[in-house]
Design a protein around this motif. Structure first.
Motif, mmCIF file in Angstrom:
data_model
loop_
_atom_site.group_PDB
_atom_site.id
_atom_site.type_symbol
_atom_site.label_atom_id
_atom_site.label_comp_id
_atom_site.label_asym_id
_atom_site.label_seq_id
_atom_site.Cartn_x
_atom_site.Cartn_y
_atom_site.Cartn_z
ATOM 1 N N TYR A 92 4.938 -4.258 -6.959
ATOM 2 C CA TYR A 92 4.938 -2.789 -6.894
ATOM 3 C C TYR A 92 6.316 -2.221 -6.547
ATOM 4 C CZ TYR A 92 -0.044 -3.574 -7.096
ATOM 5 O OH TYR A 92 -1.304 -3.993 -7.486
ATOM 6 N N ARG A 110 2.470 1.737 -3.444
ATOM 7 C CA ARG A 110 1.501 2.245 -4.425
ATOM 8 C C ARG A 110 1.424 3.768 -4.421
ATOM 9 N NH1 ARG A 110 -3.498 -1.868 -3.136
ATOM 10 N NH2 ARG A 110 -2.982 -3.501 -4.643
ATOM 11 N N CYS A 121 0.826 -1.219 0.000
ATOM 12 C CA CYS A 121 0.000 0.000 0.000
ATOM 13 C C CYS A 121 0.856 1.265 0.000
ATOM 14 C CB CYS A 121 -0.939 -0.001 1.208
ATOM 15 S SG CYS A 121 -2.252 -1.227 1.125
ATOM 16 N N SER A 133 -4.942 -0.745 4.109
ATOM 17 C CA SER A 133 -4.680 0.451 3.313
ATOM 18 C C SER A 133 -4.839 1.718 4.145
ATOM 19 C CB SER A 133 -5.628 0.491 2.108
ATOM 20 O OG SER A 133 -5.421 1.655 1.344
ATOM 21 N N ASP A 191 -3.463 -6.875 -2.607
ATOM 22 C CA ASP A 191 -3.205 -6.997 -4.038
ATOM 23 C C ASP A 191 -4.246 -7.879 -4.714
ATOM 24 O OD1 ASP A 191 -1.851 -6.613 -6.407
ATOM 25 O OD2 ASP A 191 -0.347 -8.162 -6.033
#
Length: 304
Positions: free
Chosen positions: A106, A58, A55, A265, A253
């Motif tokens: 990521y 991202r 998270c 998150s 994910d």
């Protein structure tokens, strides 16, 4: 046989080199170090740590995850990654730390540990020093390092927790989980002067249950210890987590809109707002303190 003066010069030089490296690593403006621990196994530490890493990544942050369960590594397994090298190879001098780092989803950077290697759970002071040298030479530019500790209250769990700026204690609503979390908090606070802990109530059936779980832990911790606990997340019991594990993916994910993923998150967003300490208290310089306190023991490792 090494003379006393020569041995002393080697130790002094090593301490000087490590001190310089640790000062670089401990700059709070460079890397925020967060330990994810819990005392008991099976409370979901690794899922939380990896979920947070994904998270945060991202959001265009550079993230590193250290698998600090040195004898029973599972971060690579959870992600379906098969690293060719790990911390065991680093400590035995077979490769540099940078060569053991692998890339996860990521772009997160992962430092894998070994699995099924008892010796990795019982590092000598000289090996601790080797680990420091490895981290001191690391040139990775990271915003956040997440340390996924082993279960229990072993010396290595305590060491890595002391290394962090923030300690996240993951606990679930089981008597053994609460007891073990309290034991970990007690040891860190009484013996190592860690006073602030952030608590994650994991696998709870409701926010209310999470608050009640936190209240149980707070009741005993704040009554008998000089600590401050903060509830930072209640992560719901979610079957999507189990499904994700089977897929060798992390729930944030595989099922980003699931209740557990949304809670993780939200916690990741909170972490990005946590202020970094203005002074490098904690961090990895505790290794140096340990080294200084045990020069005699380390000297013996060089041999007379």
């Amino acid at each position: 046989m090494m003379g006393f003066k020569r041995r002393k010069i080697m130790i002094d030089n090593m301490i000087h080199d490590q001190a310089s490296g640790l000062r670089r690593l401990a700059q709070p403006s460079l890397t925020k170090v967060i330990s994810v621990t819990g005392g008991k196994g099976g409370v979901g530490k690794s899922n939380v740590a990896l979920g947070l890493a994904i998270c945060i990544a991202r959001q265009d942050r550079k993230v590193m995850v250290l698998d600090a369960d040195l004898g029973l590594a599972n971060i690579d397994v959870m992600l379906g990654i098969r690293p060719k090298r790990n911390l065991g190879h680093v400590l035995t001098g077979k490769c540099a730390l940078k060569d053991a780092i692998v890339e996860g989803p990521y772009g997160i950077r992962i430092i894998p540990a070994t699995s099924g290697t008892r010796s990795m759970t019982e590092l000598s002071y000289a090996q601790h020093a080797g680990l420091i040298r490895a981290f001191s030479s690391l040139e990775e530019d990271m915003d956040v390092m997440l340390i996924d500790t082993a279960a229990g209250i072993s010396d290595m769990v305590i060491s890595f927790s002391r290394a962090a700026q923030d300690v996240i204690v993951v606990v679930c609503d089981e008597p053994t989980s609460i007891t073990d979390a309290y034991a970990l908090i007690k040891l860190l606070s009484k013996d190592h002067h860690v006073q602030r802990f952030k608590v994650v109530a994991n696998m709870v059936r409701s926010y209310r249950e999470g608050r009640e779980l936190f209240a149980k832990l707070t009741f005993v911790a704040e009554r008998f210890l000089n600590v401050t606990l903060e509830l930072v997340a209640c992560i719901p019991l979610d079957d999507k987590v189990r499904q994700s594990v089977k897929k060798q993916k992390i729930v944030v994910d595989a099922f980003p809109r699931s209740p557990a993923a949304l809670a993780i998150s939200s916690l990741a967003n909170k972490i990005l707002t946590w202020p970094a300490p203005k002074t490098p208290s904690g961090h990895l310089e505790f290794f140096l303190e340990r080294l200084l306190n045990n020069q005699a023991g380390m000297g013996e490792s060089f041999g007379e």
